[in-house]
Enzyme design. Structure first.
Site, PDB file in Angstrom:
ATOM      1  N   ARG A   1       0.840  -1.193   0.000  1.00 12.04           N
ATOM      2  CA  ARG A   1       0.000   0.000   0.000  1.00 12.04           C
ATOM      3  C   ARG A   1       0.881   1.250   0.000  1.00 12.04           C
ATOM      4  NH1 ARG A   1      -5.112  -2.173   2.181  1.00 12.04           N
ATOM      5  NH2 ARG A   1      -5.182  -4.092   0.976  1.00 12.04           N
TER       6      ARG A   1
ATOM      7  N   GLU B   1       0.497   4.193   0.700  1.00  8.00           N
ATOM      8  CA  GLU B   1      -0.158   5.281   1.423  1.00  8.00           C
ATOM      9  C   GLU B   1       0.836   5.944   2.362  1.00  8.00           C
ATOM     10  OE1 GLU B   1      -3.576   3.592   3.332  1.00  8.00           O
ATOM     11  OE2 GLU B   1      -4.181   2.656   1.439  1.00  8.00           O
TER      12      GLU B   1
ATOM     13  N   ARG C   1      -0.845   1.987  13.053  1.00  9.99           N
ATOM     14  CA  ARG C   1      -1.412   0.755  12.483  1.00  9.99           C
ATOM     15  C   ARG C   1      -1.304   0.650  10.968  1.00  9.99           C
ATOM     16  NH1 ARG C   1      -7.808   0.511  12.746  1.00  9.99           N
ATOM     17  NH2 ARG C   1      -8.282   2.237  11.355  1.00  9.99           N
ATOM     18  N   HIS C   2      -0.468   1.459  10.365  1.00  8.55           N
ATOM     19  CA  HIS C   2      -0.270   1.361   8.915  1.00  8.55           C
ATOM     20  C   HIS C   2       1.169   1.001   8.572  1.00  8.55           C
ATOM     21  CE1 HIS C   2      -4.052   3.714   8.758  1.00  8.55           C
ATOM     22  NE2 HIS C   2      -4.231   3.034   7.650  1.00  8.55           N
TER      23      HIS C   2
ATOM     24  N   GLU D   1     -10.660  -2.903  13.143  1.00  9.31           N
ATOM     25  CA  GLU D   1     -10.980  -3.793  12.041  1.00  9.31           C
ATOM     26  C   GLU D   1      -9.796  -4.678  11.705  1.00  9.31           C
ATOM     27  OE1 GLU D   1     -10.090  -2.460   8.239  1.00  9.31           O
ATOM     28  OE2 GLU D   1     -10.066  -4.640   8.069  1.00  9.31           O
TER      29      GLU D   1
ATOM     30  N   SER E   1     -11.895  -7.282   6.300  1.00  6.37           N
ATOM     31  CA  SER E   1     -12.905  -6.594   5.526  1.00  6.37           C
ATOM     32  C   SER E   1     -13.245  -7.502   4.361  1.00  6.37           C
ATOM     33  CB  SER E   1     -12.342  -5.261   5.043  1.00  6.37           C
ATOM     34  OG  SER E   1     -13.379  -4.436   4.628  1.00  6.37           O
TER      35      SER E   1
ATOM     36  N   ARG F   1      -1.983  -7.011  12.121  1.00  2.45           N
ATOM     37  CA  ARG F   1      -3.028  -6.401  12.957  1.00  2.45           C
ATOM     38  C   ARG F   1      -3.602  -7.393  13.944  1.00  2.45           C
ATOM     39  NH1 ARG F   1      -6.855  -1.958   9.956  1.00  2.45           N
ATOM     40  NH2 ARG F   1      -5.130  -0.650   9.280  1.00  2.45           N
TER      41      ARG F   1
END
Lengths: 537, 537
Positions: free
Chosen positions: B309, B311, B317-318, B460, B463, B511
């Site tokens: 990712r 991002e 948490r990323h 979460e 998903s 996670r």
């Protein structure tokens, strides 16, 4: 009027005059026209009647597109479980229309398929439950459509040879489409895609050869063949057996990053990644992280993950991305402790496949004929010197300290098979000069190294070595290889804080699969292969 | 001379005259100098003697750097198996010097460590087997050096509280260095790295706090703590339990490519890769390939692999790369069939960890205190509407069809814990507008969708959704999302050749690990984490 026509006679047996004949003809034409009109009207009337007719089976067929509305919990039967013992039982199954064939307007024969299993289904018009409309609709279903079938198991008069279930068929009562594939929309048929290569070569071949490129372009359809379903079950099994063998020896599974800040050890071609305002590289192997895990006291680690090679090789055995089965292990006295663990691991895989996947292997053999994979209980392990000797005795000119090329490897594989009757062996003590800088020299003769390759059917499937764990010696070897130790400071740092002696190896999953099953092209061993020319699907 | 000194008296008891006093002082100084010279000479003589002395224990200590020369097959003992029952047995072990402490010139106490286990070792000078030279050398060994120890198991007078093995210690007979770590070369001590955060905060703390960045920069050392050894055993176990649960349901493991020709479904930030003369993208998830596998009849598939990712999120948490546990499954009637499989899978993981890894969890708890992870046998599954209601009842203003932010998610998690006493629950039927284009609308109310998130401790972790399997409907939903279906023709093509209804989900391994153990930062759950600012080690 041509001479061979008989003359038209009147009621008295006399030939008609020309004018009378003309009159008659006109009358006949008038009658024919009238009849045609009447016939057409009658047909239209019939069509209208049929169209208006109450379809007594309307509830028993058609599309059902909505799921997740209700749960009936009606059990679904798997084709593989249907046989004569279920005679007269009512069943519900979801399956693909593998093929279908209408017989007149009252009967359709289906071959329904679930993965690698198939069964015959028969739909026979029989009002009110099965209307002619239902039969007509059923006959129009395209191959590969997914349907929901309700019916009863029946015993066929003759064994059904076209299906995997020979002694049972389904008398269809209800038929619904879950996913409709209009006829003619497939790139090739599953049957054509399932033939052995040899059949395509026959002179009188009546079907289309499905080329590898076409298969890969339409991989979703290609993967539905019995052969491919079996190939990827075996692939999944190789990973499971790999883990099973190592888990039982207290290895732990790791996940190391594929995005690396520095190009990795080998200096070979790496893929560059734009990383925010900087650059990253895709890992060519988990070599560094798995060694760091050993320095971090994990003792025995393995990883299954993607490995990236930016090599512009377009061969039967190269891909730009493949699945690496990597392991690394600290040892006590001798790197052969690690070689033995890897050897046992391979034998666990081979034995597991031969015993638990014999059915799948048989299926694959039909399309890709191959001799059974042979290996003795006691694995053959050759010193590089021995291999040189065998090659020379067989008339090959080889250098003592040169790496073998692919052709020589295969030749050696044949010699080993001949001498030891094995498709699997280990070549130990490669010349130091052929191996990466981090390979430990043989302490008894430093022209050789504590490194090894494992072979299947004459091709390399594992490469590995004892690694140098002393940072000063490692830096020295880097310099001897013309490298600057400071370029790999992170790697050296891992050993400066203390690391035990260790060895390991990397295995190409797809190569093991290709060679075990003799698929002849590595792309057949990968779900969605990647090579310099292919990035999709 | 100060007034409080007593006067010096002569032999007759009379105070000395000033001049006599001076003479005496000079004599005393002379004597002291002479003695100092004599002492120095004697010490030098002693050193010389010691240096020249035959070291009666020379064969019993020192470095051994060469491995793989011979195999004695002498068994190595694991520290975890050493206890009082082995009293007087002779053992050989490889271990790290966790700490050491010399007591005078004749004794050294060691704390030897193997992974998360430790034992005391004592070296006592006793000629000829243990010379003073040997003791001196042993006392100089740096922490984290790896040594080979031979000795006998002894019962300590008092339980050894500083080691995991309390009722046994090793009387060292031989000691060799396998990997030498010079004193002072470690970035921090293992003991400092092992303290609970709370201890660092104490006002009278006498030790250095080891910051997360320092740990990650020196991850090889950091990973050696008991806590980290346990964390990554648990990580390995999560993957094993995940597979165990799905293998038992006939899933097969797949390996899908990470190099993609087209940016994947979500349009979110992807990493670009130079691909020969073209471009590729790193897969943000195996979403497309796993759905293609369903269209290819594999029915039930899972994959464990890296997910990328791009991002620029610098949160707890990323990460830019993490390990995805992905699964996809065809179903018969209702997507809840898939939800149930995933729910059972999670409970298999939670139960497996709690029962098989209680020891590791206890170790981790010491550094990262946390309440036991609670979940009922019957998992709580809430409709999105119910969650909205709970939030409103608790005074939150929330929109009916808006996605929750992280803070609201956590608040909801607390409400659910309060009401149902569970750290784990499922939120079903997300508003359609919050979910990707390929999510199946709820057939009974298309403002909602057949999609779900799974939560642990209010965050979460999974998903997923039922996916649209009808190509026409999928194209329509793409257009409704402002996308051009022709840009994703490859994706649509997979459904045009027939696909069963299916659903699945993606789980972030790190996670799950972070939340189960309350590690508070995802980087602690990754061996070598990657974020926008970190690409090494």
């Amino acid at each position: 009027m041509s001479s061979d026509e008989a003359p038209v006679l009147d009621a008295n047996g006399q030939p008609l005059t020309k004018s009378a004949l003309k009159k008659l003809k006109q009358q006949q034409e008038k009658d024919a026209k009238k009849k045609a009109v009447q016939d057409r009207l009658a047909a239209e009337q019939k069509d209208k009647q049929e169209a208006n007719a109450i379809d007594t089976a309307a509830q028993n067929y058609g599309p059902i597109s909505v799921h997740s509305q209700q749960r009936t919990h009606i059990p679904r039967t798997q084709i593989e479980h249907i046989n004569a013992s279920l005679n007269n039982q009512h069943i519900t199954i979801r399956a693909r229309v593998h093929t279908s064939r209408a017989q007149g307007a009252k009967m359709v024969f289906f071959n329904f398929r679930q993965q690698d299993k198939s069964i015959q289904g028969v739909l026979v018009a029989s009002e009110p439950a099965v209307s002619k409309q239902m039969v007509k609709w059923a006959a129009s279903l395209g191959d590969e459509s997914i349907v929901l079938i309700e019916g009863s198991v029946q015993l066929p008069k003759d064994p059904v040879n076209s299906a995997t279930q020979h002694d049972a068929e389904i008398a269809i009562e209800k038929l619904f489409t879950i996913s409709d594939v209009p006829g003619g929309s497939l790139p090739f048929t599953i049957e054509d895609a399932s033939r052995p290569e040899a059949e395509y070569e026959k002179e009188d071949a009546q079907f289309n050869k499905v080329h590898l490129e076409t298969r890969l372009d339409n991989r979703v359809v290609d993967l539905r063949t019995q052969t491919n379903q079996a190939i990827f079950k075996v692939q999944s099994a190789i990973c499971r057996l790999f883990r099973q063998s190592l888990d039982s020896r207290d290895f732990i599974e790791i996940h190391s990053p594929k995005l690396m800040g520095a190009a990795s050890e080998s200096g070979a071609s790496v893929f560059n990644v734009s990383y925010f305002k900087s650059q990253a590289f895709l890992a060519q192997s988990p070599q560094l992280p798995k060694q760091m895990c050993i320095a971090a006291d994990f003792e025995k680690v393995y990883e299954i993950g993607p490995v990236f090679r930016a090599e512009n090789s377009n061969t039967h055995r190269h891909m730009t991305e493949f699945t690496g089965l990597d392991l690394e292990m600290a040892f006590e006295e001798h790197y052969h402790e690690v070689v033995e663990v890897m050897d046992e691991m391979f034998k666990t895989i081979f034995r597991g496949l031969n015993t638990q996947y014999a059915k799948e292997i048989d299926i694959i053999k039909k399309q890709f004929p191959h001799d059974e994979f042979v290996f003795p209980d006691q694995t053959v392990k050759l010193h590089y010197k021995d291999a040189i000797k065998m090659l020379r005795e067989a008339g090959r000119e080889v250098d003592d300290f040169e790496d073998f090329n692919t052709e020589t490897e295969k030749f050696l594989g044949a010699l080993v098979k001949d001498k030891y009757n094995t498709d699997y062996y280990i070549l130990d003590k490669f010349p130091l000069s052929c191996r990466p800088f981090y390979s430990m020299p043989d302490p008894t003769d430093n022209r050789y190294s504590n490194s090894y390759d494992f072979f299947m059917r004459g091709e390399e499937i594992l490469s590995g070595a004892q690694r140098i764990h002393d940072p000063a010696f490692l830096a020295q070897r880097m310099r001897e290889h013309g490298m600057n130790p400071s370029d790999m400071q992170g790697y050296l740092d891992a050993f400066a804080v203390g690391a035990p002696p260790h060895a390991g190896g990397g295995i190409g999953l797809e190569r093991v699969l290709m060679l075990f099953l003799k698929l002849n092209n590595i792309r057949r061993a990968s779900l969605f292969p990647r090579d310099p020319k292919r990035l999709a699907p």
